[in-house]
Design an enzyme around this catalytic site. Structure first.
Site, PDB file in Angstrom:
ATOM      1  N   SER A  97    -103.174  39.160   3.410  1.00  0.00           N
ATOM      2  CA  SER A  97    -102.809  40.007   4.550  1.00  0.00           C
ATOM      3  C   SER A  97    -101.287  40.126   4.690  1.00  0.00           C
ATOM      4  O   SER A  97    -100.555  39.145   4.600  1.00  0.00           O
ATOM      5  CB  SER A  97    -103.386  39.429   5.844  1.00  0.00           C
ATOM      6  N   THR A 151    -112.408  53.925   0.382  1.00  0.00           N
ATOM      7  CA  THR A 151    -113.085  52.862  -0.389  1.00  0.00           C
ATOM      8  C   THR A 151    -112.004  51.949  -0.982  1.00  0.00           C
ATOM      9  O   THR A 151    -110.837  52.356  -1.075  1.00  0.00           O
ATOM     10  CB  THR A 151    -113.932  53.433  -1.550  1.00  0.00           C
ATOM     11  N   TYR A 154    -102.816  50.362   0.400  1.00  0.00           N
ATOM     12  CA  TYR A 154    -101.356  50.238   0.302  1.00  0.00           C
ATOM     13  C   TYR A 154    -100.924  49.194  -0.719  1.00  0.00           C
ATOM     14  O   TYR A 154     -99.746  48.956  -0.919  1.00  0.00           O
ATOM     15  CB  TYR A 154    -100.731  49.973   1.676  1.00  0.00           C
ATOM     16  N   GLY A 161    -116.211  57.128   1.322  1.00  0.00           N
ATOM     17  CA  GLY A 161    -116.516  55.838   1.944  1.00  0.00           C
ATOM     18  C   GLY A 161    -117.092  56.065   3.337  1.00  0.00           C
ATOM     19  O   GLY A 161    -116.846  57.115   3.961  1.00  0.00           O
ATOM     20  N   ALA A 162    -117.879  55.080   3.799  1.00  0.00           N
ATOM     21  CA  ALA A 162    -118.498  55.204   5.126  1.00  0.00           C
ATOM     22  C   ALA A 162    -118.439  53.868   5.867  1.00  0.00           C
ATOM     23  O   ALA A 162    -119.268  53.587   6.719  1.00  0.00           O
ATOM     24  CB  ALA A 162    -119.939  55.678   4.976  1.00  0.00           C
ATOM     25  N   ASN A 221    -110.379  46.502  15.741  1.00  0.00           N
ATOM     26  CA  ASN A 221    -109.429  45.809  14.859  1.00  0.00           C
ATOM     27  C   ASN A 221    -108.325  45.107  15.627  1.00  0.00           C
ATOM     28  O   ASN A 221    -107.494  44.431  15.026  1.00  0.00           O
ATOM     29  CB  ASN A 221    -108.819  46.772  13.835  1.00  0.00           C
ATOM     30  N   ASP A 228    -106.660  51.384  14.161  1.00  0.00           N
ATOM     31  CA  ASP A 228    -106.696  52.030  12.827  1.00  0.00           C
ATOM     32  C   ASP A 228    -106.799  53.546  12.971  1.00  0.00           C
ATOM     33  O   ASP A 228    -106.202  54.303  12.198  1.00  0.00           O
ATOM     34  CB  ASP A 228    -107.935  51.565  12.032  1.00  0.00           C
ATOM     35  N   LYS A 240    -114.791  43.341  11.680  1.00  0.00           N
ATOM     36  CA  LYS A 240    -114.439  44.408  12.632  1.00  0.00           C
ATOM     37  C   LYS A 240    -115.635  44.864  13.476  1.00  0.00           C
ATOM     38  O   LYS A 240    -115.455  45.307  14.609  1.00  0.00           O
ATOM     39  CB  LYS A 240    -113.850  45.612  11.891  1.00  0.00           C
TER      40      LYS A 240
HETATM   41  N1  LIG Z   1    -103.914  51.228   5.395  1.00  0.00           N
HETATM   42  C1  LIG Z   1    -104.544  50.565   6.343  1.00  0.00           C
HETATM   43  O1  LIG Z   1    -103.986  50.276   7.405  1.00  0.00           O
HETATM   44  C2  LIG Z   1    -105.982  50.171   6.164  1.00  0.00           C
HETATM   45  C3  LIG Z   1    -106.748  49.838   7.293  1.00  0.00           C
HETATM   46  C4  LIG Z   1    -108.094  49.497   7.108  1.00  0.00           C
HETATM   47  C5  LIG Z   1    -108.638  49.469   5.825  1.00  0.00           C
HETATM   48  N2  LIG Z   1    -107.853  49.783   4.752  1.00  0.00           N
HETATM   49  C6  LIG Z   1    -108.415  49.778   3.387  1.00  0.00           C
HETATM   50  O2  LIG Z   1    -109.577  50.589   3.389  1.00  0.00           O
HETATM   51  C7  LIG Z   1    -110.536  50.065   2.473  1.00  0.00           C
HETATM   52  C8  LIG Z   1    -111.911  49.951   3.151  1.00  0.00           C
HETATM   53  O3  LIG Z   1    -111.830  49.132   4.276  1.00  0.00           O
HETATM   54  P1  LIG Z   1    -113.074  49.065   5.299  1.00  0.00           P
HETATM   55  O4  LIG Z   1    -112.643  48.187   6.400  1.00  0.00           O
HETATM   56  O5  LIG Z   1    -113.572  50.410   5.611  1.00  0.00           O
HETATM   57  O6  LIG Z   1    -114.165  48.315   4.396  1.00  0.00           O
HETATM   58  P2  LIG Z   1    -115.769  48.368   4.534  1.00  0.00           P
HETATM   59  O7  LIG Z   1    -116.165  48.527   5.942  1.00  0.00           O
HETATM   60  O8  LIG Z   1    -116.240  47.200   3.761  1.00  0.00           O
HETATM   61  O9  LIG Z   1    -116.215  49.713   3.755  1.00  0.00           O
HETATM   62  C9  LIG Z   1    -115.994  49.868   2.375  1.00  0.00           C
HETATM   63  C10 LIG Z   1    -116.504  51.238   1.947  1.00  0.00           C
HETATM   64  O10 LIG Z   1    -116.152  51.413   0.573  1.00  0.00           O
HETATM   65  C11 LIG Z   1    -117.336  51.573  -0.211  1.00  0.00           C
HETATM   66  N3  LIG Z   1    -117.172  50.836  -1.471  1.00  0.00           N
HETATM   67  C12 LIG Z   1    -116.862  49.528  -1.616  1.00  0.00           C
HETATM   68  N4  LIG Z   1    -116.767  49.208  -2.916  1.00  0.00           N
HETATM   69  C13 LIG Z   1    -117.062  50.341  -3.605  1.00  0.00           C
HETATM   70  C14 LIG Z   1    -117.159  50.655  -4.989  1.00  0.00           C
HETATM   71  N5  LIG Z   1    -116.919  49.740  -5.920  1.00  0.00           N
HETATM   72  N6  LIG Z   1    -117.499  51.916  -5.352  1.00  0.00           N
HETATM   73  C15 LIG Z   1    -117.747  52.863  -4.401  1.00  0.00           C
HETATM   74  N7  LIG Z   1    -117.668  52.631  -3.079  1.00  0.00           N
HETATM   75  C16 LIG Z   1    -117.327  51.382  -2.680  1.00  0.00           C
HETATM   76  C17 LIG Z   1    -118.487  51.016   0.609  1.00  0.00           C
HETATM   77  O11 LIG Z   1    -119.672  51.684   0.188  1.00  0.00           O
HETATM   78  P3  LIG Z   1    -121.148  51.106   0.486  1.00  0.00           P
HETATM   79  O12 LIG Z   1    -121.512  51.614   1.848  1.00  0.00           O
HETATM   80  O13 LIG Z   1    -121.966  51.679  -0.607  1.00  0.00           O
HETATM   81  O14 LIG Z   1    -121.032  49.604   0.431  1.00  0.00           O
HETATM   82  C18 LIG Z   1    -118.028  51.380   2.023  1.00  0.00           C
HETATM   83  O15 LIG Z   1    -118.333  52.717   2.321  1.00  0.00           O
HETATM   84  C19 LIG Z   1    -109.970  48.748   1.963  1.00  0.00           C
HETATM   85  O16 LIG Z   1    -109.372  49.014   0.722  1.00  0.00           O
HETATM   86  C20 LIG Z   1    -108.924  48.392   3.003  1.00  0.00           C
HETATM   87  O17 LIG Z   1    -107.881  47.621   2.464  1.00  0.00           O
HETATM   88  C21 LIG Z   1    -106.551  50.157   4.897  1.00  0.00           C
END
Ligand SMILES: NC(=O)c1ccc[n+]([C@@H]2O[C@H](COP(=O)([O-])OP(=O)(O)OC[C@H]3O[C@@H](n4cnc5c(N)ncnc54)[C@H](OP(=O)(O)O)[C@@H]3O)[C@@H](O)[C@H]2O)c1
Length: 289
Positions: free
Chosen positions: A24, A203, A232, A135-136, A96, A111, A75
């Site tokens: 983090s 994703t 990032y 992604g969802a 968050n 977020d 979350k």
């Molecule tokens: N820049 C920022 O401030 C910020 C803030 C929050 C998150 N993020 C980034 O956003 C990303 C997702 O975070 P989240 O909190 O949304 O996670 P999450 O709730 O676990 O959701 C992950 C999503 O990605 C999909 N996914 C995971 N692995 C995959 C793969 N190998 N191939 C295809 N789809 C895949 C999942 O699909 P399924 O439904 O099929 O499992 C789900 O839809 C992370 O990389 C995180 O670091 C960035």
């Protein structure tokens, strides 16, 4: 810990919880801003496995931890342990950021604001646009709800199609917008990238350490697309490298991260942090990787 000059008797504690948590960037960013403003706070990171979430949250209440950021995988599950949740976070279904006011834990989702502000600041016009979200999960939910005003349509594509359909249904029911959920196959993406104006990757595909992967093959990208990858680390993902080569406008996830953190910081301390300093600190660390 008291050897640390930033910690005194009575120093207030802020923190992030997640599992794993060692990567983090939140402590670096927040501590730099706290120090610059000479605020008597320290920001820590705690690795909290899911089975320990409830006791940890109760402990935070008791020990007057002033503010908490929540990251993967807590979350959604943290919501059941909070006393109040703001309406946007409730709609999104994810929190968050938590503020502890005299033992009352209040949750919100920064977020959503962070991602929308980053897009607007980057000059991306959202009004009347067709937005493709990959992604969802929690981030996809936050971003799609944040963008659900005056847009043409949101299309959610996800590896698990059912979750994309559920999110699209939630968006049309709660935000009254045109929304569709689909799978993330190459065939589906081919049609959608021709048609969409903005593509947002939520994703983890392309995230450190598997940095050569991209959620959309380069040959499916068009130069009319605005390509936003909320990852990032690395600063420029393979997806953004491909999009830049094609001629698309692009944006990475750093500004979203700073914006969500800055809003949390202000909510907790009533002071505006130096976001330029926060960004410099993050880039300094990511640049070394
Ligand atoms: N820049 C920022 O401030 C910020 C803030 C929050 C998150 N993020 C980034 O956003 C990303 C997702 O975070 P989240 O909190 O949304 O996670 P999450 O709730 O676990 O959701 C992950 C999503 O990605 C999909 N996914 C995971 N692995 C995959 C793969 N190998 N191939 C295809 N789809 C895949 C999942 O699909 P399924 O439904 O099929 O499992 C789900 O839809 C992370 O990389 C995180 O670091 C960035």
């Amino acid at each position: 810990m008291l050897n640390n000059p930033q910690i005194k008797e009575g120093t207030k504690v802020l923190c992030v919880i997640g599992h794993p948590i060692e990567h983090s960037m939140s402590p670096v960013m927040h501590n730099a801003a706290l120090k610059e403003l000479a605020l008597d706070y320290i920001y820590l990171a705690f690795d909290v496995p899911p089975r320990a979430l409830e006791t940890t949250v109760l402990g935070f209440k008791k020990h007057d931890i002033k503010g908490i950021n929540i990251t993967i995988p807590h979350k959604e599950t943290i919501m059941q342990y909070l006393d109040q949740i703001d309406p946007l976070a409730k709609n999104i279904g994810a929190v968050n950021t938590v503020k502890n006011i005299n033992g009352i834990l209040i949750g919100r989702n920064t977020d959503a604001y962070g991602a929308k502000k980053a897009l607007i600041d980057a000059g991306c016009i959202i009004r009347d646009k067709k937005i493709l979200i990959l992604g969802a999960g929690g981030a996809a939910r936050a971003i799609s709800f944040a963008l659900s005003e005056n847009i043409a349509e949101i299309i959610v594509c996800n590896r698990t199609e059912r979750r994309a359909i559920e999110l699209a249904k939630d968006l049309s029911d709660k935000m009254n917008i045109a929304a569709t959920g689909k799978d993330m196959s190459k065939e589906t993406l081919k049609t959608l990238t021709n048609d969409a104006d903005i593509v947002i990757n939520t994703t983890p595909i392309g995230m450190y350490p598997v940095v050569k992967k991209s959620p959309i093959p380069k040959e499916l990208l068009n130069d009319h697309l605005f390509v936003y990858d909320i990852i990032y680390n690395p600063i420029k993902t393979q997806f953004l490298k491909d999009a830049t080569e094609i001629g698309c406008k692009t944006l990475n996830g750093i500004d979203m991260f700073i914006n969500q953190g800055a809003l949390a910081f202000e909510w907790w301390t009533d002071k505006k942090p130096n976001t330029i300093l926060m960004k410099e600190k993050i880039i300094e660390i990511l640049g070394k990787k």
